[in-house]
Design a protein around this motif. Structure first.
Motif, PDB file in Angstrom:
ATOM      1  N   GLY A  57       0.812  -1.208   0.000  1.00 57.59           N
ATOM      2  CA  GLY A  57       0.000   0.000   0.000  1.00 57.59           C
ATOM      3  C   GLY A  57       0.845   1.258   0.000  1.00 57.59           C
ATOM      4  N   ASP A  58       0.173   2.390   0.049  1.00 62.19           N
ATOM      5  CA  ASP A  58       0.868   3.671   0.113  1.00 62.19           C
ATOM      6  C   ASP A  58       1.320   3.955   1.550  1.00 62.19           C
ATOM      7  OD1 ASP A  58       0.551   4.224  -2.569  1.00 62.19           O
ATOM      8  OD2 ASP A  58      -1.367   5.278  -2.286  1.00 62.19           O
ATOM      9  N   GLU A  59       2.241   4.897   1.665  1.00 57.94           N
ATOM     10  CA  GLU A  59       2.733   5.318   2.984  1.00 57.94           C
ATOM     11  C   GLU A  59       1.646   6.133   3.693  1.00 57.94           C
ATOM     12  OE1 GLU A  59       7.062   6.655   4.047  1.00 57.94           O
ATOM     13  OE2 GLU A  59       5.896   8.432   3.511  1.00 57.94           O
ATOM     14  N   LYS A  60       1.355   5.760   4.947  1.00 57.74           N
ATOM     15  CA  LYS A  60       0.319   6.433   5.723  1.00 57.74           C
ATOM     16  C   LYS A  60       0.832   6.743   7.126  1.00 57.74           C
ATOM     17  CE  LYS A  60      -2.672   6.071   2.390  1.00 57.74           C
ATOM     18  NZ  LYS A  60      -3.151   7.262   1.674  1.00 57.74           N
ATOM     19  N   CYS A  61       0.139   7.683   7.787  1.00 57.65           N
ATOM     20  CA  CYS A  61       0.570   8.092   9.123  1.00 57.65           C
ATOM     21  C   CYS A  61      -0.053   7.241  10.220  1.00 57.65           C
ATOM     22  CB  CYS A  61       0.263   9.570   9.358  1.00 57.65           C
ATOM     23  SG  CYS A  61      -1.490   9.977   9.229  1.00 57.65           S
ATOM     24  N   ARG A  62      -1.004   6.384   9.862  1.00 57.02           N
ATOM     25  CA  ARG A  62      -1.605   5.479  10.835  1.00 57.02           C
ATOM     26  C   ARG A  62      -1.554   4.053  10.319  1.00 57.02           C
ATOM     27  NH1 ARG A  62      -7.431   7.830  12.425  1.00 57.02           N
ATOM     28  NH2 ARG A  62      -7.635   7.718  10.142  1.00 57.02           N
ATOM     29  N   VAL A  63      -1.362   3.105  11.235  1.00 57.16           N
ATOM     30  CA  VAL A  63      -1.279   1.696  10.859  1.00 57.16           C
ATOM     31  C   VAL A  63      -2.557   1.250  10.162  1.00 57.16           C
ATOM     32  CG1 VAL A  63      -1.187  -0.661  11.766  1.00 57.16           C
ATOM     33  CG2 VAL A  63       0.405   1.076  12.633  1.00 57.16           C
ATOM     34  N   ARG A  64      -3.710   1.613  10.730  1.00 57.04           N
ATOM     35  CA  ARG A  64      -4.986   1.193  10.143  1.00 57.04           C
ATOM     36  C   ARG A  64      -5.131   1.668   8.708  1.00 57.04           C
ATOM     37  NH1 ARG A  64     -10.269   3.572  12.820  1.00 57.04           N
ATOM     38  NH2 ARG A  64      -9.429   5.413  11.755  1.00 57.04           N
ATOM     39  N   ASP A  65      -4.739   2.921   8.456  1.00 62.08           N
ATOM     40  CA  ASP A  65      -4.837   3.457   7.100  1.00 62.08           C
ATOM     41  C   ASP A  65      -3.867   2.752   6.151  1.00 62.08           C
ATOM     42  OD1 ASP A  65      -6.767   5.189   7.994  1.00 62.08           O
ATOM     43  OD2 ASP A  65      -5.391   6.890   8.232  1.00 62.08           O
ATOM     44  N   ALA A  66      -2.692   2.423   6.661  1.00 64.81           N
ATOM     45  CA  ALA A  66      -1.700   1.731   5.830  1.00 64.81           C
ATOM     46  C   ALA A  66      -2.194   0.337   5.452  1.00 64.81           C
ATOM     47  CB  ALA A  66      -0.367   1.642   6.577  1.00 64.81           C
ATOM     48  N   GLU A  67      -2.829  -0.365   6.395  1.00 67.66           N
ATOM     49  CA  GLU A  67      -3.396  -1.688   6.104  1.00 67.66           C
ATOM     50  C   GLU A  67      -4.538  -1.581   5.094  1.00 67.66           C
ATOM     51  OE1 GLU A  67      -2.638  -4.178  10.238  1.00 67.66           O
ATOM     52  OE2 GLU A  67      -4.465  -2.974  10.038  1.00 67.66           O
ATOM     53  N   ASN A  68      -5.406  -0.575   5.282  1.00 68.13           N
ATOM     54  CA  ASN A  68      -6.517  -0.383   4.337  1.00 68.13           C
ATOM     55  C   ASN A  68      -6.022  -0.045   2.941  1.00 68.13           C
ATOM     56  OD1 ASN A  68      -8.945  -0.895   5.732  1.00 68.13           O
ATOM     57  ND2 ASN A  68      -8.733   1.008   6.878  1.00 68.13           N
ATOM     58  N   SER A  69      -4.933   0.711   2.864  1.00 66.48           N
ATOM     59  CA  SER A  69      -4.366   1.056   1.560  1.00 66.48           C
ATOM     60  C   SER A  69      -3.901  -0.201   0.826  1.00 66.48           C
ATOM     61  CB  SER A  69      -3.192   2.031   1.744  1.00 66.48           C
ATOM     62  OG  SER A  69      -2.592   2.314   0.499  1.00 66.48           O
ATOM     63  N   ALA A  70      -3.193  -1.076   1.541  1.00 65.38           N
ATOM     64  CA  ALA A  70      -2.728  -2.329   0.924  1.00 65.38           C
ATOM     65  C   ALA A  70      -3.911  -3.193   0.509  1.00 65.38           C
ATOM     66  CB  ALA A  70      -1.829  -3.082   1.903  1.00 65.38           C
ATOM     67  N   ALA A  71      -4.910  -3.298   1.391  1.00 64.75           N
ATOM     68  CA  ALA A  71      -6.096  -4.106   1.089  1.00 64.75           C
ATOM     69  C   ALA A  71      -6.852  -3.544  -0.107  1.00 64.75           C
ATOM     70  CB  ALA A  71      -7.006  -4.169   2.312  1.00 64.75           C
TER      71      ALA A  71
END
Length: 348
Positions: A321-335
């Protein structure tokens, strides 16, 4: 005449030692490993092959056990099976030219080896890539590799770790877990796909015009058939054709997706991680595995990148996924990227 034969044997032993990059203390062992049972008044490789089969398996098992400490026994077994199959070992013999040094007095042995060597050579020239070639691998070639491994093992004083150090370069390229998942054995893969999708598969054989015909039945309905002079090749080709057909038969996951934008303005699937889990439940796939790839920046401005790995019957796929400032957002980006890829390839 006798002296000429002795010189020929000595030359063969020396040549194979060069291939192995190993010098035997007892060269008679290697001489036996290169001698077919058709040669009269000579000790053949049969006794060495007897221990070579399990010893080669043990040596490969030792390597995978150390290399992949977290891999389950079932996956270790599949890796080992791929590395010590008759097909793999026969191709090793051809690649290193070991078949040139086998002593025999059996024309059928030479004929089968010649056909296989020519088929492998043609594959290289044509660039063909397949699980198995057009000619069945002669067992004698695999036997020779096993016998040579056994000869080294005995000459080393039954030292298994040292045996692997000697034969490792012969066994390369070594199969990896990722390669095994991406290119599984077609027949095994066929049964796994059917089982995971609640289907019953059966392969039946018949004869037609002096050829073996393999027919794949799914839920008692004929799906595909393939024929060949050899039973195992007919079965292999039928399994490949069936897998192509089944890619269209597996029901798609009926999941309602909502698209939106994240804080960076990137188009993404909303609640993507939850949706990906839902897709896996419907498709009866294992749960997706999320892994942190990057954790950077000072404590007050952390940035995260996550990757997701998804195992399907056709293979294992990974998306970052893209680089994010929160773990949850980073996981959602990859998903989200994974779901979009699944859509593109008509998985959902």
């Amino acid at each position: 005449m006798k002296r000429e034969m002795e010189m020929e044997i000595e030359a063969s032993v020396l040549a194979v030692e060069g291939i192995l990059q190993y010098t035997f203390k007892n060269k008679k062992l290697l001489e036996q490993a290169l001698t077919h049972s058709s040669v009269a008044d000579a000790v053949s490789y049969e006794r060495l092959e007897f221990i070579g089969d399990p010893i080669l398996s043990a040596s490969v098992s030792y390597y995978f056990y150390v290399k992949y400490p977290d891999l389950e026994p079932g996956h270790l077994s599949l890796l080992r099976a791929a590395m010590v199959s008759t097909e793999k070992l026969a191709r090793i013999a051809v690649r290193f030219g070991l078949h040139h040094f086998v002593r025999h007095n059996a024309s059928p042995v030479l004929d089968n080896v010649t056909r296989f060597v020519e088929a492998v050579r043609h594959e290289r020239l044509s660039g063909a890539v397949a699980y198995a070639g057009s000619v069945k691998a002669p067992k004698v070639l695999a036997d020779i590799v096993e016998s040579i491994a056994a000869a080294v093992y005995v000459d080393l004083g039954f030292d298994l770790p040292r045996l692997w150090l000697v034969i490792k370069h012969l066994m390369e390229p070594i199969v990896t877990p990722d390669e095994l998942e991406q290119q599984p054995q077609p027949v095994t893969n066929l049964f796994e796909i059917c089982q995971k999708n609640g289907k019953v598969v059966d392969i039946k054989f018949s004869r037609e015009d002096n050829k073996c015909v393999a027919s794949v039945f799914v839920d008692e309905q004929l799906l595909v058939s393939a024929s060949s002079d050899q039973k195992y090749l007919a079965k292999l080709e039928a399994a490949k054709l069936a897998l192509q057909q089944l890619s269209h038969m597996v029901p798609k996951a009926d999941v309602r997706l909502v698209l939106g934008q994240d804080e960076d303005g990137t188009l993404m699937v909303m609640a993507a991680k939850h949706k990906l889990h839902e897709i896996c439940m419907i498709k009866k796939w294992p749960k997706p595995l999320f892994r942190m790839e990057k954790d950077s920046g000072p404590p007050h401005d952390k940035r995260f990148v996550f990757a997701v790995q998804l195992a399907t019957p056709e293979g294992t796929y990974q998306m970052s996924g893209d680089e994010k400032c929160r773990v949850r957002d980073a996981e959602n980006s990859a998903a989200s990227f994974m779901i979009m890829a699944l859509q593109e390839y008509n998985y959902i």
